[in-house]
Each structure stands twice: as structure tokens, then as C-alpha cells.
Scaffold this active site. Structure first.
Site, PDB file in Angstrom:
ATOM      1  CE  LYS A 284      -2.147  -1.114   3.849  1.00 36.87           C
ATOM      2  NZ  LYS A 284      -1.448  -2.385   4.149  1.00 36.87           N
TER       3      LYS A 284
ATOM      4  NE  ARG B 149      -4.492  -1.778   9.551  1.00 41.01           N
ATOM      5  CZ  ARG B 149      -3.456  -1.167   8.970  1.00 41.01           C
ATOM      6  NH1 ARG B 149      -3.515   0.120   8.700  1.00 41.01           N
ATOM      7  NH2 ARG B 149      -2.374  -1.847   8.652  1.00 41.01           N
TER       8      ARG B 149
ATOM      9  NE  ARG C 212       6.930  -2.496   6.542  1.00 48.77           N
ATOM     10  CZ  ARG C 212       5.614  -2.385   6.587  1.00 48.77           C
ATOM     11  NH1 ARG C 212       4.942  -1.919   5.547  1.00 48.77           N
ATOM     12  NH2 ARG C 212       4.957  -2.770   7.654  1.00 48.77           N
TER      13      ARG C 212
ATOM     14  NE  ARG D  47       1.886  -5.109  11.445  1.00 45.38           N
ATOM     15  CZ  ARG D  47       2.933  -4.818  10.672  1.00 45.38           C
ATOM     16  NH1 ARG D  47       4.132  -5.260  10.984  1.00 45.38           N
ATOM     17  NH2 ARG D  47       2.758  -4.100   9.606  1.00 45.38           N
TER      18      ARG D  47
HETATM   19  P1  ADP Z   1       1.132  -1.696   7.403  1.00 41.03           P
HETATM   20  O1  ADP Z   1       1.795  -0.706   6.469  1.00 41.03           O
HETATM   21  O2  ADP Z   1       2.038  -2.799   7.747  1.00 41.03           O
HETATM   22  O3  ADP Z   1      -0.200  -2.126   6.860  1.00 41.03           O
HETATM   23  P2  ADP Z   1       0.454   0.538   9.060  1.00 41.03           P
HETATM   24  O4  ADP Z   1       1.667   1.385   9.076  1.00 41.03           O
HETATM   25  O5  ADP Z   1      -0.652   0.943   8.162  1.00 41.03           O
HETATM   26  O6  ADP Z   1       0.878  -0.960   8.783  1.00 41.03           O
HETATM   27  O7  ADP Z   1      -0.132   0.441  10.524  1.00 41.03           O
HETATM   28  C1  ADP Z   1       0.678   0.118  11.619  1.00 41.03           C
HETATM   29  C2  ADP Z   1      -0.194  -0.136  12.846  1.00 41.03           C
HETATM   30  O8  ADP Z   1      -0.907   1.071  13.188  1.00 41.03           O
HETATM   31  C3  ADP Z   1      -1.265  -1.190  12.674  1.00 41.03           C
HETATM   32  O9  ADP Z   1      -0.765  -2.495  12.898  1.00 41.03           O
HETATM   33  C4  ADP Z   1      -2.280  -0.754  13.751  1.00 41.03           C
HETATM   34  O10 ADP Z   1      -1.860  -1.120  15.047  1.00 41.03           O
HETATM   35  C5  ADP Z   1      -2.214   0.764  13.657  1.00 41.03           C
HETATM   36  N1  ADP Z   1      -3.191   1.288  12.677  1.00 41.03           N
HETATM   37  C6  ADP Z   1      -2.913   1.900  11.494  1.00 41.03           C
HETATM   38  N2  ADP Z   1      -4.046   2.236  10.860  1.00 41.03           N
HETATM   39  C7  ADP Z   1      -5.075   1.819  11.637  1.00 41.03           C
HETATM   40  C8  ADP Z   1      -6.490   1.851  11.521  1.00 41.03           C
HETATM   41  N3  ADP Z   1      -7.101   2.389  10.447  1.00 41.03           N
HETATM   42  N4  ADP Z   1      -7.221   1.301  12.526  1.00 41.03           N
HETATM   43  C9  ADP Z   1      -6.645   0.778  13.615  1.00 41.03           C
HETATM   44  N5  ADP Z   1      -5.323   0.703  13.793  1.00 41.03           N
HETATM   45  C10 ADP Z   1      -4.531   1.215  12.816  1.00 41.03           C
HETATM   46  P1  ADP Z   2       2.060  -1.875   3.221  1.00 36.67           P
HETATM   47  O1  ADP Z   2       2.063  -0.363   3.246  1.00 36.67           O
HETATM   48  O2  ADP Z   2       0.870  -2.440   2.509  1.00 36.67           O
HETATM   49  O3  ADP Z   2       2.233  -2.477   4.574  1.00 36.67           O
HETATM   50  P2  ADP Z   2       4.680  -1.634   1.917  1.00 36.67           P
HETATM   51  O4  ADP Z   2       4.428  -0.742   0.764  1.00 36.67           O
HETATM   52  O5  ADP Z   2       5.357  -1.041   3.097  1.00 36.67           O
HETATM   53  O6  ADP Z   2       3.309  -2.366   2.358  1.00 36.67           O
HETATM   54  O7  ADP Z   2       5.495  -2.906   1.402  1.00 36.67           O
HETATM   55  C1  ADP Z   2       5.921  -3.924   2.316  1.00 36.67           C
HETATM   56  C2  ADP Z   2       7.339  -4.356   1.967  1.00 36.67           C
HETATM   57  O8  ADP Z   2       7.318  -5.072   0.719  1.00 36.67           O
HETATM   58  C3  ADP Z   2       8.333  -3.211   1.763  1.00 36.67           C
HETATM   59  O9  ADP Z   2       9.589  -3.664   2.206  1.00 36.67           O
HETATM   60  C4  ADP Z   2       8.346  -2.988   0.251  1.00 36.67           C
HETATM   61  O10 ADP Z   2       9.584  -2.460  -0.206  1.00 36.67           O
HETATM   62  C5  ADP Z   2       8.118  -4.418  -0.274  1.00 36.67           C
HETATM   63  N1  ADP Z   2       7.339  -4.474  -1.518  1.00 36.67           N
HETATM   64  C6  ADP Z   2       6.332  -3.655  -1.929  1.00 36.67           C
HETATM   65  N2  ADP Z   2       5.829  -4.043  -3.115  1.00 36.67           N
HETATM   66  C7  ADP Z   2       6.531  -5.158  -3.486  1.00 36.67           C
HETATM   67  C8  ADP Z   2       6.493  -6.035  -4.624  1.00 36.67           C
HETATM   68  N3  ADP Z   2       5.623  -5.853  -5.631  1.00 36.67           N
HETATM   69  N4  ADP Z   2       7.362  -7.070  -4.634  1.00 36.67           N
HETATM   70  C9  ADP Z   2       8.241  -7.267  -3.625  1.00 36.67           C
HETATM   71  N5  ADP Z   2       8.332  -6.477  -2.535  1.00 36.67           N
HETATM   72  C10 ADP Z   2       7.487  -5.433  -2.456  1.00 36.67           C
END
Ligand code: ADP
Ligand code: ADP
Ligand code: ZN
Length: 213
Positions: A13, A88, A127, A171
Site C-alpha cells: 500500500k 481497517r 521491510r 498483525r
Molecule cells: P502496514 O503498512 O504494515 O499495513 P500501518 O503502518 O498501516 O501498517 O499500521 C501500523 C499499525 O498502526 C497497525 O498495525 C495498527 O496497530 C495501527 N493502525 C494503522 N491504521 C489503523 C487503523 N485504520 N485502525 C486501527 N489501527 C490502525
Molecule cells: P504496506 O504499506 O501495505 O504495509 P509496503 O508498501 O510497506 O506495504 O510494502 C511492504 C514491503 O514489501 C516493503 O519492504 C516494500 O519495499 C516491499 N514491496 C512492496 N511491493 C513489493 C512487490 N511488488 N514485490 C516485492 N516487494 C514489495
């Protein structure tokens, strides 16, 4: 354009939001980034959020909505925004649609990235994140600059506390229990586009562009 970029943790994302927001010239609203900013600044909200984040749990809906509602009301969201990591829960989705409705605005689309769990674990454990601007990298697939620092801002690139393997598993469980029903909610209302989130980063970007066109 008002978009939701939906998907499990590690789906890409944040990575894809950076491209889409630049192309569409809309702000990225990432709730996780907002919480991490508070955490870094040591605010009360940051302390509260941390206890949930580091246990792989969701921050309570009322707390999240309070922050999102304030953020959406800011001027830069007048022409649209991309929500990353929100909603979420079904409750959050209802609050958002209700708010948009009250403003006479509509949600254009929910782009849902689909990636299998085994791949998510690999992505999350590799990551790395910029401490300063939250740009994300991956040790193998998308490394930071040669000096190990952020390509975008020169900041220090670190591993997030919640990207440790045991928290990653929690998570994912939280995602399947509390967040995946949000996709069905949006599908029933005709907003959702499922997008294959596997393969090269630029291939995923292309699929997202195609879905928007
Ligand atoms: P990821 O990129 O791995 O999806 P985020 O950075 O979006 O994780 O979120 C990190 C943490 O922040 C989540 O695991 C949760 O604890 C909290 N969080 C983020 N967005 C939300 C949301 N919309 N509702 C509840 N908790 C959230
Ligand atoms: P989210 O915000 O959904 O939690 P991220 O954008 O932070 O996800 O991506 C999670 C991890 O995977 C990061 O280390 C990123 O560099 C890597 N990543 C993202 N897209 C790809 C892809 N298409 N193939 C392999 N690795 C990826
Ligand atoms: Zn940076």
C-alpha cells in the site's frame, strides 16, 4: 478523486500510494504514518497507539476516526485524497462513508491489493522504513541508497518494531479477523476492485492504473 488503497500489512500500500498520489496530485493519508509520527514525538496519542501497534492489534475505532476526521477536513483534501491503511474495520468504513455523505462527496474506488500470507511475511520481515519521511524499502526487492540512507530525504533507514516476525504473525491474524470483512463490505456496495499485488512493483502500479482508467 477519493480513493482507498486496501490490503493486508505488507501488500504494498505505502509503496504504491507514493506513485499514485504523485500522478493524481492528491495527498496520501496513512493512519500508520500518523501514529508513528506521534510515537516519535512522544505525544499521549503516540503512547496509546504504541501499546496496540507493538502487539499487532488495531488502535480503537474512536481514536482512529477522531484523527482521520480532523485530517480529512484540511484544505489539501479538498480535491481528493488517497487513504492508505484506513479503514481497517467495518465500523471505520461506515464512519467514513457517513462523513463523505454528509459532505456531499463520494468515494470513487477501493483498490484492494491481494498478496498471499507467505509472501507478506517475507515482505514485512525484509521491510525497512525511513525514520524521517516513512518511505519504505526492502532489503532485497527495493533497497535504500548506497550509504544505507533514505533516497528521498537522506534520513536513517530502520526496521519498525512491529516488523519483527512474531508481531508480523499477530498483525496478519488481526487482518484476517477484523479487516478482511471490510473488503466484503465495499464489494457489496460496488466500490471494490481486487488487484493482484504479486510480482514486480512496477507491474502492480500498472494494474492499479488500469483499474483506475
Ligand atoms: P502496514 O503498512 O504494515 O499495513 P500501518 O503502518 O498501516 O501498517 O499500521 C501500523 C499499525 O498502526 C497497525 O498495525 C495498527 O496497530 C495501527 N493502525 C494503522 N491504521 C489503523 C487503523 N485504520 N485502525 C486501527 N489501527 C490502525
Ligand atoms: P504496506 O504499506 O501495505 O504495509 P509496503 O508498501 O510497506 O506495504 O510494502 C511492504 C514491503 O514489501 C516493503 O519492504 C516494500 O519495499 C516491499 N514491496 C512492496 N511491493 C513489493 C512487490 N511488488 N514485490 C516485492 N516487494 C514489495
Ligand atoms: Zn526518508
Amino acid at each position: 478523486m477519493i480513493l482507498v488503497l486496501f490490503g493486508p500489512p505488507g501488500a504494498g500500500k505505502g509503496t504504491q500510494a507514493a506513485f499514485l498520489c504523485k500522478e493524481l496530485n492528491i495527498p496520501q493519508i496513512a493512519t500508520g504514518d500518523i501514529f508513528r509520527k506521534h510515537l516519535k514525538e512522544g505525544t499521549e496519542l503516540g503512547k496509546l497507539a504504541r501499546s496496540y501497534m507493538n502487539n499487532g492489534q488495531l488502535v480503537p475505532d474512536e481514536v482512529v476516526w477522531d484523527i482521520v476526521e480532523t485530517r480529512l477536513a484540511q484544505d489539501d483534501c479538498a480535491n481528493g485524497m488517497l487513504l492508505d491503511g484506513f479503514p481497517r474495520t467495518v465500523r471505520q468504513a461506515e464512519l467514513m462513508l457517513g462523513w463523505l455523505d454528509g459532505q456531499g462527496r463520494v468515494l470513487n474506488a477501493v483498490l484492494a491489493l491481494e498478496v498471499p500470507d507467505e509472501e507478506l511475511v517475507l515482505r514485512l520481515s525484509g521491510r525497512r522504513t525511513c525514520r524521517d519521511c516513512q518511505a519504505t524499502y526492502h532489503v532485497a526487492h527495493n533497497p535504500p541508497g548506497e550509504d544505507g540512507r533514505c533516497v528521498r530525504c537522506g534520513g536513517e533507514v530502520i526496521q519498525r518494531e512491529d516488523d519483527q516476525e512474531d508481531t508480523v504473525r499477530k498483525r496478519l491474524a488481526t487482518y484476517h479477523r477484523d479487516t478482511s470483512p471490510v473488503l466484503a463490505f465495499f464489494e457489496e456496495r460496488g466500490y471494490a476492485h481486487r488487484i493482484d499485488g504479486t510480482g514486480a512493483i512496477e507491474d502492480v502500479t500498472r494494474r492499479l492504473r488500469d483499474a483506475l482508467a
